[in-house]
Design an enzyme around this catalytic site. Sequence first.
Site, short mmCIF file in Angstrom:
data_model
loop_
_atom_site.label_atom_id
_atom_site.label_comp_id
_atom_site.label_asym_id
_atom_site.label_seq_id
_atom_site.Cartn_x
_atom_site.Cartn_y
_atom_site.Cartn_z
N SER B 14 -7.10 -0.14 3.82
CA SER B 14 -6.34 0.68 4.75
C SER B 14 -6.03 2.00 4.05
O SER B 14 -6.89 2.52 3.34
CB SER B 14 -5.09 -0.08 5.20
N HIS B 41 -8.95 0.12 8.53
CA HIS B 41 -8.11 0.52 9.66
C HIS B 41 -8.45 1.95 10.04
O HIS B 41 -8.48 2.84 9.20
CB HIS B 41 -6.63 0.42 9.28
N ASP B 132 -2.01 -6.66 6.39
CA ASP B 132 -3.28 -7.19 6.88
C ASP B 132 -4.15 -7.57 5.67
O ASP B 132 -4.15 -6.89 4.65
CB ASP B 132 -3.97 -6.10 7.73
#
Lengths: 277, 193
Positions: B14, B41, B132
């Site tokens: 990310s 992401h 995540d």
Amino acid sequence: MMREITNEELTELLILVQAQYGYDFTGYATSSIKRRVLRFLQLANVTLYDLKYHITNDPDFFIWFKQSLTVNVTEMFRDPHFYRKLREVVIPVLATYPVIKIWHAGCATGEEPFSMAILLHEAGLLDRARIYATDLNDANLQKAATGIIPLPAMKHYIANYQMTGGTADFADYYTARYDNAIIHNELRRNIIFSQHNLVTDYVFNEFQLICCRNVLIYFNRDLQNHVTDLFCRSMAPLGFLALGTKESLLFSEQRNKFEVVSLKDKIFRLKNDQAKC
Amino acid sequence: MTRPNADIVVIGGSSGSIPVLIKILDGIPAGFSIPVVIVVHRLKNVDSDLKAILGSRHTITEPEDKEPVLNGHIYLAPQNYHLLVEEDRTFSLDYSELINFSRPSIDVTFAGVADIYKERSIGIVLSGSNKDGAEGLQAIIAAGGMGVVQDPLSAEYTIMPEAAIAMNTAAMVLTPSNIITTIFSIPGNRQTM
């Protein structure tokens, strides 16, 4: 720790659903339907055994389960470049028909047919268009029929709309009240919401444009072929088929029946000699 | 240290992961044969140059639905979809709810890969500022696969690697350079042609 279920347990469950209620999910892509089932087990906080018990004995529980099993996520003007391509390439062709018939297959809560109605309205074609919007889930269709969209989502859709090349004031298309927006009635007048199951139901009309975006991804390849064939048979000669941006006819049995209008936007057109395939 | 054979590498990142990904991709030797799947992401509904940014040395594909997962290919999860793998080693996509505020979600792809590739999967969690990837890595390790986390000391954003380490004591914690030498020079992962 996440719960797990085996493929055999999944198949057993789906066969139970089919036997009891007639809904056939056995052709859904295993990886995603398994995720949906696991997610539901977590949400309902039940074991697989309990789930099967409740499905067998409680039709209301099944409705909840069915609603959770299918993906009902959607937005207005998702993938703005797709809608721009519709404006530029497809709508001018549709304009040549006295009556325009469009099918949104798997319309969820109606955001895509609403977007289509706005495009047709801006092209001056909405009055002679009929938009058939179908979904498996009654709850989706009931929500769609209200024309109500949460206001925070609407703000995001304005940006999408502008990226499609829309120049009108988007706020003219709805009335905002408290936390919701309601799409104006004249935009929704020619949308017919109705239940249709792509797995088990048949051809019900003939369309110049079929939009089925991000539905086939949930099906395995056999079911994808079955549904694409249904679309072929539901199409007017030289009709258009629009799929999701990551969906392809490349792996489908029907690929030779279509020509590519836009590879990026996944717009295809039935070839001239393929009418009523 | 025993170096396991594997059939797939999945990498999740990310915020702050792009420079690390570029470095890792630069370090992947030409003969590296198993598929590499990257989940980052990303914003939705905007044109993205990520594929081009990452693809200076390798060809990177954003898979379409039902596309086969091929050896020697590097894949990038497309914007605004969850990326899954089917039993027959084809990709499938899923446009369901956001997971950890993300679609694509690293957890979703990792758990899916663990389910199919089991002990022959390697998962790598890089820099990022949400959690995540931690659960997904747990699924990979539980299936007998190998879990790797970027050393938080080397990460621009530490929340994601720290969450992955907290949930997975069995994960190896490595700097980007060590990720390259440990994972991408595994002899068993190279195909001798």
